[in-house]
Design a protein around this motif. Structure first.
Motif, PDB file in Angstrom:
ATOM      1  N   VAL A  92       0.939  -1.295  -0.086  1.00 56.23           N
ATOM      2  CA  VAL A  92       0.034  -0.200   0.029  1.00 56.23           C
ATOM      3  C   VAL A  92       0.890   1.257  -0.100  1.00 56.23           C
ATOM      4  CG1 VAL A  92      -1.783   1.056   1.242  1.00 56.23           C
ATOM      5  CG2 VAL A  92      -1.912  -1.339   1.213  1.00 56.23           C
ATOM      6  N   THR A  93       2.116   0.990   0.567  1.00 56.64           N
ATOM      7  CA  THR A  93       3.239   2.231   0.493  1.00 56.64           C
ATOM      8  C   THR A  93       3.311   2.700  -0.833  1.00 56.64           C
ATOM      9  OG1 THR A  93       4.469   1.176   2.341  1.00 56.64           O
ATOM     10  CG2 THR A  93       5.516   2.839   0.684  1.00 56.64           C
ATOM     11  N   LYS A  94       3.070   1.954  -1.887  1.00 62.60           N
ATOM     12  CA  LYS A  94       3.210   2.398  -3.298  1.00 62.60           C
ATOM     13  C   LYS A  94       2.429   3.666  -3.683  1.00 62.60           C
ATOM     14  CE  LYS A  94       5.617  -1.871  -4.979  1.00 62.60           C
ATOM     15  NZ  LYS A  94       5.563  -2.864  -3.702  1.00 62.60           N
ATOM     16  N   THR A  95       1.056   3.535  -3.054  1.00 64.07           N
ATOM     17  CA  THR A  95       0.247   4.512  -3.545  1.00 64.07           C
ATOM     18  C   THR A  95       0.483   5.778  -3.108  1.00 64.07           C
ATOM     19  OG1 THR A  95      -1.218   2.550  -3.403  1.00 64.07           O
ATOM     20  CG2 THR A  95      -2.396   4.950  -3.642  1.00 64.07           C
ATOM     21  N   PHE A  96       1.063   5.604  -1.669  1.00 61.16           N
ATOM     22  CA  PHE A  96       1.704   6.926  -1.175  1.00 61.16           C
ATOM     23  C   PHE A  96       2.860   7.501  -1.805  1.00 61.16           C
ATOM     24  CE2 PHE A  96      -0.773   5.209   2.328  1.00 61.16           C
ATOM     25  CZ  PHE A  96      -1.153   6.408   3.273  1.00 61.16           C
ATOM     26  N   VAL A  97       3.749   6.710  -2.334  1.00 62.62           N
ATOM     27  CA  VAL A  97       4.886   7.266  -2.991  1.00 62.62           C
ATOM     28  C   VAL A  97       4.664   7.564  -4.314  1.00 62.62           C
ATOM     29  CG1 VAL A  97       6.986   6.362  -3.940  1.00 62.62           C
ATOM     30  CG2 VAL A  97       6.435   5.592  -1.734  1.00 62.62           C
ATOM     31  N   ALA A  98       3.713   6.803  -5.146  1.00 64.10           N
ATOM     32  CA  ALA A  98       3.384   7.202  -6.471  1.00 64.10           C
ATOM     33  C   ALA A  98       2.642   8.707  -6.326  1.00 64.10           C
ATOM     34  CB  ALA A  98       2.405   6.479  -7.000  1.00 64.10           C
ATOM     35  N   THR A  99       1.733   9.002  -5.321  1.00 65.74           N
ATOM     36  CA  THR A  99       1.103  10.018  -5.120  1.00 65.74           C
ATOM     37  C   THR A  99       2.307  11.377  -4.867  1.00 65.74           C
ATOM     38  OG1 THR A  99      -0.711   9.340  -4.144  1.00 65.74           O
ATOM     39  CG2 THR A  99      -0.548  11.561  -3.560  1.00 65.74           C
ATOM     40  N   LEU A 100       3.054  11.111  -4.142  1.00 64.55           N
ATOM     41  CA  LEU A 100       4.192  12.003  -3.918  1.00 64.55           C
ATOM     42  C   LEU A 100       5.255  12.555  -5.161  1.00 64.55           C
ATOM     43  CD1 LEU A 100       6.725  11.710  -0.561  1.00 64.55           C
ATOM     44  CD2 LEU A 100       7.263  13.146  -2.865  1.00 64.55           C
ATOM     45  N   VAL A 101       5.307  11.478  -6.056  1.00 65.79           N
ATOM     46  CA  VAL A 101       6.048  11.508  -7.295  1.00 65.79           C
ATOM     47  C   VAL A 101       5.147  12.615  -8.334  1.00 65.79           C
ATOM     48  CG1 VAL A 101       6.855  10.554  -9.472  1.00 65.79           C
ATOM     49  CG2 VAL A 101       7.500   9.414  -6.930  1.00 65.79           C
ATOM     50  N   ARG A 131       4.354  16.701   2.641  1.00 65.87           N
ATOM     51  CA  ARG A 131       3.375  16.730   1.584  1.00 65.87           C
ATOM     52  C   ARG A 131       2.075  15.806   1.722  1.00 65.87           C
ATOM     53  NH1 ARG A 131       5.176  18.272  -3.266  1.00 65.87           N
ATOM     54  NH2 ARG A 131       7.366  19.156  -3.407  1.00 65.87           N
ATOM     55  N   ILE A 132       2.077  14.937   2.625  1.00 58.19           N
ATOM     56  CA  ILE A 132       0.838  13.885   2.717  1.00 58.19           C
ATOM     57  C   ILE A 132       0.374  13.927   3.958  1.00 58.19           C
ATOM     58  CG2 ILE A 132      -0.104  11.694   2.074  1.00 58.19           C
ATOM     59  CD1 ILE A 132       1.644  11.769  -0.480  1.00 58.19           C
ATOM     60  N   LEU A 133       0.973  13.221   4.838  1.00 61.88           N
ATOM     61  CA  LEU A 133       0.580  12.959   6.376  1.00 61.88           C
ATOM     62  C   LEU A 133       0.393  14.229   7.111  1.00 61.88           C
ATOM     63  CD1 LEU A 133       3.365  10.412   7.040  1.00 61.88           C
ATOM     64  CD2 LEU A 133       1.560  10.119   5.934  1.00 61.88           C
ATOM     65  N   ARG A 134       0.953  15.098   7.139  1.00 59.29           N
ATOM     66  CA  ARG A 134       0.598  16.337   7.754  1.00 59.29           C
ATOM     67  C   ARG A 134      -0.596  17.056   7.544  1.00 59.29           C
ATOM     68  NH1 ARG A 134       5.386  19.082   8.149  1.00 59.29           N
ATOM     69  NH2 ARG A 134       6.240  17.686   9.591  1.00 59.29           N
ATOM     70  N   PRO A 135      -0.558  17.301   6.037  1.00 60.82           N
ATOM     71  CA  PRO A 135      -1.716  17.937   5.436  1.00 60.82           C
ATOM     72  C   PRO A 135      -3.223  17.025   5.826  1.00 60.82           C
ATOM     73  CG  PRO A 135      -0.015  18.051   3.926  1.00 60.82           C
ATOM     74  CD  PRO A 135       0.680  17.255   5.157  1.00 60.82           C
ATOM     75  N   LEU A 136      -2.927  15.966   5.661  1.00 60.82           N
ATOM     76  CA  LEU A 136      -4.271  15.220   5.718  1.00 60.82           C
ATOM     77  C   LEU A 136      -4.435  14.955   7.527  1.00 60.82           C
ATOM     78  CD1 LEU A 136      -4.003  12.659   2.754  1.00 60.82           C
ATOM     79  CD2 LEU A 136      -5.482  14.891   2.917  1.00 60.82           C
ATOM     80  N   GLY A 137      -3.396  15.053   8.100  1.00 60.36           N
ATOM     81  CA  GLY A 137      -3.802  14.715   9.602  1.00 60.36           C
ATOM     82  C   GLY A 137      -3.681  13.383   9.958  1.00 60.36           C
ATOM     83  N   LEU A 138      -2.697  12.751   9.138  1.00 57.35           N
ATOM     84  CA  LEU A 138      -2.514  11.247   9.244  1.00 57.35           C
ATOM     85  C   LEU A 138      -1.529  10.842  10.352  1.00 57.35           C
ATOM     86  CD1 LEU A 138      -2.295  10.049   5.540  1.00 57.35           C
ATOM     87  CD2 LEU A 138      -4.348  10.431   7.144  1.00 57.35           C
ATOM     88  N   LYS A 175      -8.128  15.599  -3.917  1.00 54.72           N
ATOM     89  CA  LYS A 175      -7.620  16.714  -2.953  1.00 54.72           C
ATOM     90  C   LYS A 175      -5.946  16.801  -2.928  1.00 54.72           C
ATOM     91  CE  LYS A 175     -11.336  16.607  -0.019  1.00 54.72           C
ATOM     92  NZ  LYS A 175     -12.022  16.090   1.445  1.00 54.72           N
ATOM     93  N   LEU A 176      -5.363  15.754  -3.731  1.00 57.45           N
ATOM     94  CA  LEU A 176      -3.873  15.753  -3.362  1.00 57.45           C
ATOM     95  C   LEU A 176      -3.332  15.883  -4.856  1.00 57.45           C
ATOM     96  CD1 LEU A 176      -3.593  12.340  -1.219  1.00 57.45           C
ATOM     97  CD2 LEU A 176      -3.410  14.695  -0.659  1.00 57.45           C
ATOM     98  N   LEU A 177      -4.075  15.699  -5.965  1.00 60.09           N
ATOM     99  CA  LEU A 177      -3.313  16.000  -7.336  1.00 60.09           C
ATOM    100  C   LEU A 177      -4.318  16.529  -8.223  1.00 60.09           C
ATOM    101  CD1 LEU A 177      -1.886  12.286  -7.887  1.00 60.09           C
ATOM    102  CD2 LEU A 177      -0.690  14.136  -7.330  1.00 60.09           C
ATOM    103  N   PHE A 231      -0.368   4.268 -11.680  1.00 62.53           N
ATOM    104  CA  PHE A 231       0.697   4.632 -10.882  1.00 62.53           C
ATOM    105  C   PHE A 231       0.286   4.446  -9.517  1.00 62.53           C
ATOM    106  CE2 PHE A 231       1.103   8.396 -14.229  1.00 62.53           C
ATOM    107  CZ  PHE A 231       1.456   7.295 -15.314  1.00 62.53           C
ATOM    108  N   GLY A 232       0.732   3.518  -9.033  1.00 63.31           N
ATOM    109  CA  GLY A 232       0.705   2.883  -7.505  1.00 63.31           C
ATOM    110  C   GLY A 232      -0.886   2.435  -7.246  1.00 63.31           C
TER     111      GLY A 232
END
Length: 432
Positions: free
Chosen positions: A124-133, A257-264, A330-332, A351-352
């Motif tokens: 599932v990490t791959k979806t996070f990484v693809a979003t960041l890329v 970029r992802i964890l803090r803005p979404l409050g994760l 909300k992310l892309l 992509f992810g």
């Protein structure tokens, strides 16, 4: 096993609750099908444990639903009946939010898996990484069709490999974790990811560059862009690309970029840390030593073996928030989200994300499941608008034959169809 323990084993453990849809205060390589409850008994006996959990079922009534989703309880309990140790599930749909857990948190104890527990999410990490890329692509820092070698010249990559190929698994790069079977029948071993060798080295720390260089020392599966093969190497390279382009660590960029803005707050990149912080269920490995079966608690393991490809820890709540935000736009930017969700090749991989058609009256879901090497599994599914999601974690006693993990696919398919197809799921239930 004494009669009391056997009686406890037969009992089903369950907790669930429902939250109204409007209440904002609560916010594959897949595995195959089922054994019997007797398998759970054998595994528990091998671990020298006795009692499991007593039966417990309750629902919190709501104005929106007023019922406890028995179809979901049944689909989740099927995992435990098949020999899985524990499961926690979160469903968000038009009826509100339903959260449940079944089985046990730890072998030999009565406590159920915590519904707010953390767990390794594997791929599932791959979806996070693809979003960041893709966020970096949106900012013009990299291009989807740029050569990766131009950013990471020190690795000696084939200059034809692009960012797009990493995200779609079309680079042809050897998968460092476990090994590869080539079309000519040759098998090339990778770094230990299964069996006794992995068990003995599960605390070993790997550096991303080390993983990639190991992969590059092996023959490519095919010429870049000519085929598709799922390879963790692609996403470890994406990690290195993120760090080179941003000048920050992968963990820092993920947080920023992802964890803090979404409050994760329940999600993390653990690095070399082997302990899962906070509430969590336990995973196990079963093996034979000198003719005797032994069970080892492998909850603590170093996830750096799958850096960028399967090394994150999260919760069902955070996975719901993430996949809902992603598909909700909300992310892309919309054009990049559309590219991410476009299925490619024989894997139907964007992509992810896997793009999965569930059939008539069910529609399309965007999903990624995952597992670190052993003992844990994660599910993350979403409707195209992000309003209906399924996120879950399972634990089991793994072994060389994968134990109950081999039945994961059929069980997950039943649960997914209960969530996304409703009554259509009845037709897809496996024969008893």
């Amino acid at each position: 096993m004494n009669r009391s323990a056997a009686s406890k084993l037969r009992n089903k453990t369950y907790e669930n609750r429902i939250v109204p849809a409007g209440d904002n205060s609560v916010r594959t390589r897949v595995f195959r099908r089922v054994g019997a409850t007797a398998l759970a008994a054998a595994l528990l006996a091998g671990a020298a444990t006795t009692g499991v959990a007593s039966a417990d079922s309750r629902a919190v009534p709501t104005a929106a639903a007023g019922q406890d989703r028995p179809e979901l309880r049944t689909a989740v309990q099927a995992f435990i009946d098949a020999g899985f140790a524990g499961m926690q599930v979160r469903v968000n749909d038009e009826q509100g939010e339903w959260v449940g857990s079944a089985g046990v948190r730890k072998l030999g104890q009565a406590a159920k898996p915590p519904t707010n527990g953390r767990f390794p999410v594997g791929s599932v990490t791959k979806t996070f990484v693809a979003t960041l890329v893709l966020q970096l692509v949106a900012e013009g820092k990299i291009g989807l069709d740029e050569s990766v070698a131009g950013h990471l010249p020190e690795l000696g990559l084939d200059s034809r490999i692009t960012v797009r190929m990493l995200l779609q698994h079309t680079s042809g790069l050897f998968n460092y974790a476990g090994g590869e079977a080539y079309d000519n029948g040759t098998y090339v071993p990778g770094l230990p990811a299964t069996g006794q060798e992995w068990l003995d080295n599960r605390f070993h720390s790997y550096r991303p560059e080390e993983l990639v260089r190991f992969a590059l020392s092996k023959p490519a599966r095919f010429e870049p862009g000519t085929d598709q093969n799922y390879s963790n190497t692609n996403y470890t390279l994406a990690l290195l690309l993120i760090e080179k382009v941003t000048g920050r660590s992968y963990a820092e960029e993920m947080q920023r970029r992802i964890l803090r803005p979404l409050g994760l707050r329940g999600t993390m990149v653990p690095g070399d840390r082997t302990q899962i912080p906070g509430p969590h269920a336990h995973g196990y490995y079963r093996y034979q030593d000198a003719g005797q079966w032994k069970v080892v608690d492998i909850t603590r393991q170093n996830l750096s073996l799958l850096a960028g490809a399967g090394d994150m820890i999260s919760t069902t709540q955070d996975l719901h928030t993430f996949i809902s935000a992603l598909n909700g736009g909300k992310l892309l930017p919309a054009p990049l989200l559309a590219e991410m969700r476009k299925p490619h090749g024989k894997l139907g991989y964007g992509f992810g994300l896997f793009v999965q058609d569930l059939g008539p009256n069910c529609g399309t879901v965007y999903q990624h499941n995952g597992s670190p090497p052993h003992g844990f599994g994660a599910l993350m599914y979403s409707s195209p608008d992000g309003k209906r999601t399924l996120t879950a974690s399972v634990t089991w006693v793994d072994e060389a034959t994968r134990g109950p993990a081999k039945d994961f696919s059929a069980l997950a398919d039943r649960l997914v169809k209960e969530v996304f197809c409703g009554a259509q799921a009845e037709e897809a239930k496996p024969a008893q």
